[in-house]
Design a protein around this motif. Structure first.
Motif, PDB file in Angstrom:
ATOM      1  N   GLN A 280       0.954   3.489  -2.959  1.00 51.39           N
ATOM      2  CA  GLN A 280      -0.189   4.367  -3.256  1.00 51.39           C
ATOM      3  C   GLN A 280       0.069   5.712  -2.581  1.00 51.39           C
ATOM      4  O   GLN A 280      -0.418   5.969  -1.494  1.00 51.39           O
ATOM      5  CB  GLN A 280      -1.486   3.734  -2.724  1.00 51.39           C
ATOM      6  CG  GLN A 280      -1.836   2.409  -3.328  1.00 51.39           C
ATOM      7  CD  GLN A 280      -2.345   2.545  -4.740  1.00 51.39           C
ATOM      8  OE1 GLN A 280      -2.865   3.593  -5.132  1.00 51.39           O
ATOM      9  NE2 GLN A 280      -2.194   1.487  -5.525  1.00 51.39           N
ATOM     10  N   THR A 281       0.811   6.579  -3.290  1.00 54.61           N
ATOM     11  CA  THR A 281       1.172   7.833  -2.643  1.00 54.61           C
ATOM     12  C   THR A 281       0.066   8.867  -2.732  1.00 54.61           C
ATOM     13  O   THR A 281       0.082   9.876  -2.025  1.00 54.61           O
ATOM     14  CB  THR A 281       2.419   8.421  -3.298  1.00 54.61           C
ATOM     15  OG1 THR A 281       2.150   8.554  -4.693  1.00 54.61           O
ATOM     16  CG2 THR A 281       3.606   7.522  -3.107  1.00 54.61           C
ATOM     17  N   GLY A 282      -0.892   8.634  -3.647  1.00 54.54           N
ATOM     18  CA  GLY A 282      -1.909   9.650  -3.870  1.00 54.54           C
ATOM     19  C   GLY A 282      -1.383  10.826  -4.681  1.00 54.54           C
ATOM     20  O   GLY A 282      -2.061  11.824  -4.867  1.00 54.54           O
ATOM     21  N   PHE A 283      -0.196  10.677  -5.216  1.00 54.07           N
ATOM     22  CA  PHE A 283       0.494  11.773  -5.893  1.00 54.07           C
ATOM     23  C   PHE A 283       0.550  11.459  -7.382  1.00 54.07           C
ATOM     24  O   PHE A 283       1.188  10.492  -7.806  1.00 54.07           O
ATOM     25  CB  PHE A 283       1.898  11.902  -5.290  1.00 54.07           C
ATOM     26  CG  PHE A 283       2.628  13.134  -5.685  1.00 54.07           C
ATOM     27  CD1 PHE A 283       2.002  14.388  -5.522  1.00 54.07           C
ATOM     28  CD2 PHE A 283       3.907  13.077  -6.196  1.00 54.07           C
ATOM     29  CE1 PHE A 283       2.674  15.524  -5.873  1.00 54.07           C
ATOM     30  CE2 PHE A 283       4.558  14.224  -6.558  1.00 54.07           C
ATOM     31  CZ  PHE A 283       3.953  15.459  -6.395  1.00 54.07           C
ATOM     32  N   ILE A 284      -0.154  12.236  -8.188  1.00 52.10           N
ATOM     33  CA  ILE A 284      -0.402  11.858  -9.578  1.00 52.10           C
ATOM     34  C   ILE A 284       0.870  11.596 -10.373  1.00 52.10           C
ATOM     35  O   ILE A 284       0.956  10.599 -11.081  1.00 52.10           O
ATOM     36  CB  ILE A 284      -1.280  12.915 -10.259  1.00 52.10           C
ATOM     37  CG1 ILE A 284      -2.644  12.949  -9.559  1.00 52.10           C
ATOM     38  CG2 ILE A 284      -1.474  12.600 -11.734  1.00 52.10           C
ATOM     39  CD1 ILE A 284      -3.461  14.154  -9.860  1.00 52.10           C
ATOM     40  N   PRO A 285       1.907  12.436 -10.270  1.00 51.34           N
ATOM     41  CA  PRO A 285       3.115  12.138 -11.061  1.00 51.34           C
ATOM     42  C   PRO A 285       3.710  10.770 -10.754  1.00 51.34           C
ATOM     43  O   PRO A 285       4.224  10.115 -11.660  1.00 51.34           O
ATOM     44  CB  PRO A 285       4.063  13.272 -10.648  1.00 51.34           C
ATOM     45  CG  PRO A 285       3.162  14.377 -10.281  1.00 51.34           C
ATOM     46  CD  PRO A 285       1.996  13.739  -9.621  1.00 51.34           C
TER      47      PRO A 285
ATOM     48  N   ARG B 171       0.817  -1.209   0.000  1.00 55.76           N
ATOM     49  CA  ARG B 171       0.000   0.000   0.000  1.00 55.76           C
ATOM     50  C   ARG B 171       0.856   1.268   0.000  1.00 55.76           C
ATOM     51  O   ARG B 171       0.374   2.324  -0.383  1.00 55.76           O
ATOM     52  CB  ARG B 171      -0.947   0.011   1.174  1.00 55.76           C
ATOM     53  CG  ARG B 171      -0.259   0.208   2.516  1.00 55.76           C
ATOM     54  CD  ARG B 171      -1.282   0.197   3.616  1.00 55.76           C
ATOM     55  NE  ARG B 171      -0.619   0.446   4.883  1.00 55.76           N
ATOM     56  CZ  ARG B 171      -1.258   0.838   5.969  1.00 55.76           C
ATOM     57  NH1 ARG B 171      -2.548   0.989   5.941  1.00 55.76           N
ATOM     58  NH2 ARG B 171      -0.601   1.049   7.087  1.00 55.76           N
ATOM     59  N   TYR B 172       2.132   1.137   0.396  1.00 53.97           N
ATOM     60  CA  TYR B 172       2.965   2.349   0.448  1.00 53.97           C
ATOM     61  C   TYR B 172       3.279   2.894  -0.917  1.00 53.97           C
ATOM     62  O   TYR B 172       3.738   4.018  -1.053  1.00 53.97           O
ATOM     63  CB  TYR B 172       4.248   2.069   1.248  1.00 53.97           C
ATOM     64  CG  TYR B 172       3.919   1.826   2.694  1.00 53.97           C
ATOM     65  CD1 TYR B 172       3.534   2.901   3.500  1.00 53.97           C
ATOM     66  CD2 TYR B 172       3.943   0.563   3.236  1.00 53.97           C
ATOM     67  CE1 TYR B 172       3.189   2.697   4.810  1.00 53.97           C
ATOM     68  CE2 TYR B 172       3.617   0.346   4.539  1.00 53.97           C
ATOM     69  CZ  TYR B 172       3.234   1.421   5.331  1.00 53.97           C
ATOM     70  OH  TYR B 172       2.874   1.225   6.624  1.00 53.97           O
TER      71      TYR B 172
ATOM     72  N   ALA C  70       1.890   8.374 -12.774  1.00 55.45           N
ATOM     73  CA  ALA C  70       2.327   8.492 -14.174  1.00 55.45           C
ATOM     74  C   ALA C  70       3.640   7.753 -14.399  1.00 55.45           C
ATOM     75  O   ALA C  70       3.786   7.016 -15.373  1.00 55.45           O
ATOM     76  CB  ALA C  70       2.492   9.972 -14.527  1.00 55.45           C
ATOM     77  N   TRP C  71       4.558   7.884 -13.458  1.00 59.36           N
ATOM     78  CA  TRP C  71       5.802   7.116 -13.530  1.00 59.36           C
ATOM     79  C   TRP C  71       5.522   5.624 -13.594  1.00 59.36           C
ATOM     80  O   TRP C  71       6.076   4.913 -14.415  1.00 59.36           O
ATOM     81  CB  TRP C  71       6.672   7.389 -12.295  1.00 59.36           C
ATOM     82  CG  TRP C  71       7.622   8.532 -12.474  1.00 59.36           C
ATOM     83  CD1 TRP C  71       7.528   9.753 -11.887  1.00 59.36           C
ATOM     84  CD2 TRP C  71       8.789   8.538 -13.290  1.00 59.36           C
ATOM     85  NE1 TRP C  71       8.553  10.542 -12.278  1.00 59.36           N
ATOM     86  CE2 TRP C  71       9.357   9.828 -13.149  1.00 59.36           C
ATOM     87  CE3 TRP C  71       9.410   7.618 -14.131  1.00 59.36           C
ATOM     88  CZ2 TRP C  71      10.505  10.215 -13.807  1.00 59.36           C
ATOM     89  CZ3 TRP C  71      10.569   7.995 -14.789  1.00 59.36           C
ATOM     90  CH2 TRP C  71      11.093   9.264 -14.620  1.00 59.36           C
TER      91      TRP C  71
END
Lengths: 625, 101
Positions: free
Chosen positions: A600-605, A597-598, A608-609
């Protein structure tokens, strides 16, 4: 004829259905449905019996119940001399027990009352199915059905732990026997290719002796469970937890005789297996003796009668085991009357004494309840084999058959048991109905039961007195009648003049001796029974504790099974292996997920990576293959 | 040296990678949106180049579809960014962090 047979079988089912579904409506009036639902079949049974007497027979398949290729099982009925006697006995005795129950179950809640009558009707339905089936599987349906109803009725007062446990014990013990019975059925189908009685018995002679012995022993295993023989008799004394009319109907008159009936019905198979016959007769004799000795020292009114039932069932198995099937069924027939009667009188006594069952607290009751007392005496004289009452004729027929068939030891055991039977029955009578009242309080409140209970007693007492005389009817009497179906195993049995009379005199003398001894011991106190119990303490203790059979079963069978189930199957297999596997999968998923689960940063870029990296990886994997 | 399929392909890849790179390293939602348009158009160039060199029209048809989708996406994307701006007080995508573990 088919309509009449269907009426006999289905009317009790209808009664059970009405009382079962509409108990909220029928309530206290349940007997208005239930009694006719048995009385009508009783009358119809008499008509059928009369037609069978004239030589009619019925064996017909109504429809194919399970048509699976070669394996075809029908719903079909067989009415011959044997089943005609059975259904007449069952419905007649059951009718009077239903009438009696109206008075006996008076104090029940309205719904409980309707439920009780529903179960009784259902029971009669299954018993009639068992008796009238023309194939093994339908018979098995009835066989299991009566077991079910027995469970329901023993546990009728299920709020009471002892009643619930007794019901469970009856069910489990019966199931052990049924296991053997089912394997027997499988073997019959395997070797004879049919479950229809007519076809199976016609081709029974193809069986090798070994296979026939195996099949009949397995069938007899079922019979030992249902008919309470060694080693599976333990449930019957406990079954006394049910209402007394139930004990009368199920555990004396009808259900427990199913095993005897089944052996008689399959006599074609048993005739092929002399060894099985020996086993049946030996087990019967051993059971008769053992149960009678246990009854000698018991102080519980109903349990004495229960042991007496086990003992008399032993006689019936002696009868069918030595090849005089008709005599065994004759004893079944007479026993239904006098044992049904005795249980009902016991119920009447309980009713008067607010459920007291201990003989040592009774005494002198005949002054308070003359009808109950004297009808009981009639029943006891019948079971003790005093002529001309019913038990004399049938018991004598069995013992003569055993003697003539060369089973001298079995004959001796049976004759001695007759002595014991007379003794314990009259011990019961003298302690209950005669002598001085030992509990003043109980005695003062005792009263005769209402007519709805005493009339069935009188009817059954008359029956107990006279049905034995059917043995004297023309054309060989009832035995000759039954032998039209069952065949005479020993042509000469019972017709050898002098010897027959000597045997008869011996068995009567044994009965009288038992009565006289009981009179001296319990009325005159000489020899004093208390002193006797002290002088023969080891024997007395052994008998009083019922040979410790229950304890032995618990130690060697129940506890190992329960312990094995608890510690090996539950605590190890279930908890550790099965639960461990299931919980382990869950724990693994949580663990892996917890790590992943780590990302899943919630950070869109970042996503994208990951998409880009994923696309490249998939591309290269695609290239590799 | 004339402009052929190879040069178009290189251009297409460069435009696509430029978009992808921008999408990954920038935090401004509108810039990222534009980078996404760049990626789409990088693909469009490749479609057109291949369609032309093969002499077929399927590639051109798909390009029209892509442009239509991109227009629809622009409408929705801008609306999202507008409401995002209102609720978060800015358009940096690092302000959107509710979806993490």
């Amino acid at each position: 004829m088919m309509v009449l047979i269907l009426a006999v079988v289905l009317i009790p089912l209808l009664g059970a259905t009405i009382n079962g579904l509409f108990c909220w409506f029928t309530k206290r009036k349940a007997h208005i449905i239930a009694v006719p639902a048995i009385a009508i079949p009783a009358i119809v049974s008499l008509i059928l019996l009369a037609r069978v007497l004239q030589g009619e027979r019925f064996d017909q398949v109504l429809y194919w119940w399970i048509p699976l290729g070669d394996f075809r099982v029908p719903i079909g009925f067989l009415l011959d001399e044997l089943s005609a006697i059975m259904i007449t006995t069952v419905t007649f005795v059951a009718t009077w027990i239903h009438v009696y129950s109206i008075g006996y179950m008076d104090h029940e809640t309205p719904r409980g009352y309707a439920k009780y009558f529903c179960y009784l009707n259902l029971f009669v339905f299954f018993m009639l199915t068992l008796c009238l089936a023309n194939n093994f599987l339908l018979m098995f349906v009835g066989w299991e059905g009566v077991g079910l109803c027995s469970y329901l009725l023993i546990g009728y007062w299920y709020e009471k732990a002892s009643a619930a446990n007794a019901g469970m014990k009856a069910f489990v013990v019966n199931r052990i026997g049924d296991f053997g019975f089912m394997i027997g059925l499988f073997l019959i189908y395997k070797h004879l290719g049919t479950l229809l009685f007519s076809q199976a018995f016609a081709s029974a002679e193809q069986l090798s002796v070994g296979v026939a012995t195996l099949i009949t022993l397995l069938l007899f295993t079922g019979a030992t469970g249902k008919s309470a023989q060694i080693p599976l008799y333990v449930w019957l004394p406990d079954a006394m937890e049910g209402p007394t009319p139930v004990s009368s109907l199920i555990h004396a008159a009808t259900m427990v005789t199913a095993g005897v009936y089944m052996v008689a019905r399959t006599h074609a198979l048993f005739n092929m297996a002399p060894l099985s016959m020996e086993v049946v007769a030996s087990i019967g004799a051993a059971t008769a003796l053992m149960a009678a000795t246990m009854a000698l020292v018991n102080n519980d009114l109903k349990r004495i009668l229960a042991y007496s039932t086990v003992s008399q069932l032993g006689y019936m198995f002696v009868g069918v085991g030595v090849g005089v099937y008709a005599a065994g069924i004759f004893h079944l027939f007479t026993h239904a009357f006098f044992k049904g009667l005795m249980f009902l009188t016991a119920g009447s006594v309980m009713h008067a004494l607010h459920g007291e069952l201990n003989l040592q607290k009774m005494g002198g009751l005949i002054k308070k309840m003359p009808i109950t007392g004297w009808t009981f005496v009639v029943g006891a004289l019948a079971i003790a084999g005093i002529p001309p009452l019913a038990g004399f004729w049938s018991k004598d027929e069995i013992l003569a058959g055993a003697f003539m068939g060369g089973h001298r030891i079995i004959w001796a055991v049976g004759t001695f048991t007759a002595f014991l039977t007379a003794f314990y029955m009259f011990r019961l009578i003298f302690l209950t109905f005669f002598g001085e009242p030992r509990e003043k309080h109980l005695y003062d409140h005792a009263h005769e039961s209402p007519p709805v209970m005493t009339i069935p007693l009188i009817v059954l007492a008359v029956g107990s007195a006279v049905v034995g005389l059917l043995a004297l009817a023309p054309h060989g009497g009832i035995v000759g009648f039954l032998n039209r179906t069952l065949g005479e195993a020993h042509e000469a049995a019972g017709h050898e003049g002098g010897l027959t009379y000597i045997l008869m005199v011996i068995s009567v003398a044994m009965g009288v001796a038992g009565v006289v001894l009981a009179y001296f011991m319990y009325m005159k106190r000489m020899p004093d029974p208390v002193a006797m119990a002290r002088n023969f303490r080891p024997v007395y203790t052994l008998l009083y504790n019922k040979y410790y059979v229950d304890e032995i079963y618990f130690a060697f069978i129940v506890n190992p099974v329960v312990g094995g189930s608890r510690y090996a199957l539950w605590k190890f297999v279930d908890v550790i292996i099965i639960d461990g596997a299931v919980n382990g999968v869950g724990r693994l998923c949580r663990l892996v997920g917890g790590g992943l689960r780590y990302i899943q940063t919630g950070f869109i870029p970042d996503y994208a990576w990951m998409i880009l990296v994923g696309a490249v990886v998939i591309y290269w994997i695609g290239r590799l293959f | 040296m004339g402009v052929g399929l190879f040069q178009y392909t290189v251009l297409s890849v460069l435009v696509f990678l430029l978009g992808a790179l921008g999408l990954m390293i920038r935090r401004n939602a509108i810039i990222m949106f534009l980078c996404m348009e760049l990626m789409l158009n990088g693909v469009n160039i490749l479609f057109m180049a291949l369609a032309r060199s093969k002499g077929s029209v399927e590639g051109q048809v798909i390009v029209l579809f892509v442009m239509a989708v991109a227009a629809a996406e622009a409408a929705i994307g801008m609306a999202i960014i507008t409401s995002f701006y209102r609720s978060r007080g800015g358009i940096g995508v690092d302000r959107a962090d509710l979806m993490k573990w």
